[in-house]
Enzyme design. Structure first.
Site, mmCIF file in Angstrom:
data_model
loop_
_atom_site.group_PDB
_atom_site.id
_atom_site.type_symbol
_atom_site.label_atom_id
_atom_site.label_comp_id
_atom_site.label_asym_id
_atom_site.label_seq_id
_atom_site.Cartn_x
_atom_site.Cartn_y
_atom_site.Cartn_z
ATOM 1 N N GLU A 1 -3.091 -7.443 6.668
ATOM 2 C CA GLU A 1 -3.954 -6.693 7.591
ATOM 3 C C GLU A 1 -5.424 -6.824 7.234
ATOM 4 O OE1 GLU A 1 -1.092 -5.552 6.478
ATOM 5 O OE2 GLU A 1 0.070 -5.230 8.314
ATOM 6 N N HIS B 1 4.502 5.371 9.943
ATOM 7 C CA HIS B 1 4.434 4.551 11.158
ATOM 8 C C HIS B 1 4.020 5.359 12.384
ATOM 9 C CE1 HIS B 1 6.397 1.378 8.903
ATOM 10 N NE2 HIS B 1 6.365 0.576 9.945
#
Ligand SMILES: Cc1ncc(C[n+]2csc(CCOP(=O)(O)OP(=O)(O)O)c2C)c(N)n1
Ligand SMILES: [Mg+2]
Length: 822
Positions: A531, A598
């Site tokens: 990321e 999440h």
């Protein structure tokens, strides 16, 4: 994995050994006599002079920092100066063969590299080009200063310009290369191919990969050099950058002119120390840094250790590696061995190394050694070298006087224009395409299977008979984003997109389904699970002139790209003095159902960071219009999408989502339902529970609620909200972000200030709990539910007749929860 490449178990399960080849270490062994045929006397002289210029420049700064004086001139420089005394040969050798199409990126210790690259560019460019560059740069402000009273040729004038621009930047003067907004650790000058230097250790490790991608994807000439320190080998962005730069797909899947390795050299300026941590022997286990290349790919990154104390060895290495890159065999890893004789910074007492060690390296000082070699070989006389040193001293003194003179070199006038830095935070451009040209696509847009299927969808949530359309027939929020994205791919030849599972899979949430068929690999590709580098490479790509969409699969993973999102993406436009533009859209999907790691909405964190535009659409119409705006702009945009509503149809824009192109201006909240008695301002998917609340308020309590969808967090126009509050006197603010420290709180405070006279009750925030996000089955206890709104309204704004409170929004409870930190 693409279907075109089959992974055969018989093959991959075979027993074998990995064999490593040899990594050259200090193998350069030519004498200066042997090099005589490769370098003219002028070349040798230039190498010597460039090293001396860097040495004197850094010595001047060292004296300023330690004695507040240089050659009798007093000056106080409170800012940083990470000096590279001792490292001159490595900088000059690195830059010697680079042209202006070759870009260098650097670190906090890059004065030497800036000067070396600039001097190399000045040596190569025609004088008329040099003059055009100097006179065009910030209206020739710096040029005018150095030109005054100057006698000599334009090439020499350019040297003055380079030194003055760099030093003024270090001293935060407006004539600095970046208007004094970058400073010592960030200075750069793109016309000479000098790209940002980075105060974050290893910060260039992934940004430079993006620059190399820009060159590759847009078929630009030149290479990219990432100059970073040895201690940065411990940094995530560097490892992620290396992995990103060495992906197999460049060689296996990218086609035609795009096939082959990246034109990139990771050049570790290995001075053997971090600040005080010794890399070889203490904080790393590689023994010799170049060894790292061995594990990365079968080519071992063509890794090599080079003696960075010998400029000719470095020149030789760069020449050979440049040739490799031209054959598309990159990237390369160079371990350029050098030594920092100066402290990490002038306040460094060198408590971590012995005097003997420093003296031993001083004895081998590259400038002295190279000078002796030049004299011994009969190339230069000692008096000539002495004259170079004398002249350099005079030159640096002259430039120093100019740069510290407040009349000649003032700072940005923040009294005259207190908003001048604010005006540089965004470029606010509007560009159909970042470059002219025909975008490379695989099929005509009309033949795209998804475009075809979207033709048959209901673009409003009800069909012509007024019946709610089935999910299969519905034009969904994800379709709105897709239409904006694919449209731009057919308009802007520079547009590229990457992220995890972006190709073949179609994006984890099917937003990109239909793109794989439309686009060649170099425009849409799967990234490693990196990321940091997903965002970092996008930054490098954007700052070089390309438009890019990078995707973070779950908002929770933003933490992994923390430095890139918080320190790099938002800052480079202003730190460049507004010369750089950053057309980078980061799509961030906010999850649900998958628990604590999440499902987090971190939109507030990004809205807190100056320099980012932050968008959070909640309807297909807004999603398409806002994505169009994001992709038309030239600023970094964090584009939030809620997984809760990817499937949702358009419920507000009655004519449905237009098939054609339209933009929704950033910053304009949208009234989704009109009302008179209470305002509800929402961010993101909370719009839908808020609409239910508005129904209940009307039906049960005869309270008419106005629902406003913020749509954008930054920028934000408060006018429509204030107008609404003037009418209703009451406001609730709601989103899925945990309420403590959230953007809702910021909005509530601003509204209190702006509309205090019109408010009958304080603005009330209904956010998520300050907890971990529980499993889907318990989410209703975490995210704002319609009855929470009612409870909060009842307790804090206006009593609702007959309402029984289920959730405690009382003052006592608020104090208690804060006391407990939850
Ligand atoms: C992310 C980050 N961590 C720590 C620092 C503080 N710091 C500045 S320079 C430095 C050492 C860097 O060593 P190296 O990468 O070898 O470069 P050198 O200073 O030797 O040129 C440290 C720890 C920083 N600027 N950024
Ligand atoms: Mg170091």
């Amino acid at each position: 994995m693409p279907k075109s490449q089959n992974i055969n178990p018989e093959e991959v399960r075979k027993p074998t050994f990995i064999e490593f080849g040899k990594i050259p270490v200090n193998q350069y062994n030519k004498s200066i006599q042997e090099e005589r045929k490769n370098f003219s006397t002028e070349d040798f002289t230039r190498i010597y002079r460039d090293m001396v210029i860097i040495r004197e420049f850094e010595t001047m700064l060292n004296l300023i920092k330690t004695t507040n004086e240089y050659n009798g001139i007093a000056y106080n420089h409170p800012g940083p100066a990470h000096l590279s005394i001792g490292q001159e040969a490595s900088a000059v050798g690195m830059a010697y063969n680079l042209g202006i199409d070759d870009y260098i990126f650097g670190s906090h210790r890059s004065h030497g590299e800036i000067l070396a690259k600039g001097l190399s560019a000045i040596d190569k460019l025609d004088e008329d080009i040099l003059y055009t560059i100097m006179s065009g740069y910030f209206s020739g402000g710096a040029l005018k200063v150095v030109e005054k009273g100057f006698e000599g040729n334009i090439r020499d004038l350019s040297v003055h310009f380079l030194l003055y621009g760099a030093l003024s930047e270090i001293f935060a003067r407006e004539n600095g290369f970046n208007k004094g907004l970058g400073g010592s650790m960030h200075a750069f000058f793109t016309p000479f191919g000098i790209y940002p230097n980075n105060a974050i250790v290893g910060g260039s490790g992934d940004i430079s990969v993006g620059a190399a991608l820009f060159k590759k994807i847009n078929r630009k000439p030149g290479i990219v050099v990432c100059n970073i320190g040895d201690a940065s080998m411990g940094c995530g962005p560097v490892w992620e950058g290396i992995i990103f730069a060495t992906m197999d797909q460049y060689k296996t899947l990218w086609k035609g002119a795009y096939k082959g390795g990246l034109p990139l050299i990771f050049n570790f300026m290995n001075n053997l120390y971090g600040m005080g941590g010794q890399t070889m022997g203490e904080t790393m286990g590689y023994d010799i840094l170049a060894r790292v290349g061995a594990g990365v790919n079968p080519e071992m990154m063509h890794a090599e250790r080079v003696d960075g104390y010998n400029p000719l060895a470095v020149i030789d290495a760069f020449k050979r590696k440049k040739a490799l890159l031209a054959e598309k065999k990159g990237p390369v890893l160079l371990d350029t061995l050098t030594y920092r004789i100066s402290g990490h910074s002038p306040s460094d007492a060198s408590s971590y190394r012995s005097k003997e060690e420093i003296e031993a390296w001083q004895k081998e000082d590259s400038i002295i050694t190279f000078g002796i070699e030049l004299v011994t070989a009969g190339i230069k006389k000692e008096e000539e070298l002495d004259e170079i040193r004398q002249e350099t001293g005079k030159l640096i003194t002259h430039i120093f006087k100019l740069a510290v003179n407040d009349d000649i070199s003032p700072r940005l006038d923040l009294v005259k224009d207190p908003d001048s830095i604010g005006k540089m935070m965004f470029s606010n451009g509007s560009e159909d395409r970042m470059e002219e040209g025909t975008p490379e696509v695989l099929i005509p847009l009309k033949d795209n299977p998804r475009i075809k299927s979207l033709k048959n969808k209901e673009r409003f949530f009800k069909d012509k008979e007024g019946k709610p359309a089935s999910k299969a027939k519905l034009f969904q929020l994800r379709d709105g984003i897709f239409e904006a994205v694919i449209d731009r791919f057919y308009k802007d030849p520079t547009l590229a997109a990457w992220g995890e599972e972006n190709r073949d899979w179609g994006g984890a949430f099917a937003v990109y389904r239909g793109l794989t068929e439309a686009l060649p690999y170099q425009r849409l590709f799967n990234s490693p699970i990196s990321e940091g580098a997903i965002v970092g490479t996008a930054i490098g790509y954007g700052m070089c002139g390309g438009r890019v969409i990078a995707e973070i699969m779950y908002c929770d993973f933003l933490g992994r790209s923390g430095d890139e999102v918080f320190n790099q993406l938002p800052k480079w436009q202003a730190m460049s003095g507004n010369l750089i533009r950053m057309p980078v859209v980061i799509r961030v999907s906010v999850g649900s159902k998958y628990g604590a790691q999440h499902s987090q909405d971190w939109s507030s964190l990004t809205a807190h960071i100056p320099g980012l535009k932050v968008v959070f659409p909640a309807t297909p119409y807004d999603a398409k219009g806002l994505m169009n705006t994001a992709l038309q702009g030239t600023d970094p945009v964090i584009f939030f999408e809620s997984q809760r509503i990817y499937d949702i149809g358009e419920m507000f824009h009655e004519s449905g989502v237009p098939e054609g192109y339209y933009e929704i201006p950033f910053g304009e909240p949208d009234i989704k339902r009109e009302g008179d008695d209470l305002t509800i301002l929402t961010i993101g998917a909370t719009l839908y529970p808020a609409m239910k609340v508005a129904d209940t308020l009307q039906q049960t309590y005869s309270i008419s609620a106005e629902v406003i969808d913020a749509r954008t967090l930054v920028p934000f126009n408060y006018h429509p909200v204030i107008e609404s509050v003037k009418k209703t006197g009451r406001i609730v603010l709601a989103s899925d972000a945990s309420s403590r420290g959230s953007f809702l709180k910021d909005m509530a405070q601003t509204i209190t200030e702006l509309a205090f006279d019109y408010l009958d009750a304080p603005p009330v925030v209904v956010g998520s709990r300050n907890w971990i996000i529980p499993a889907y089955e318990m989410e209703e206890y975490f995210f704002p539910q319609p009855d929470w709104f009612l409870d909060a309204i009842h307790e804090k704004i206006v009593p609702l007749k007959g309402h029984t409170v289920k959730h405690d929004f009382s003052a006592e409870k608020t104090i208690l929860l804060n006391k407990e930190g939850v």
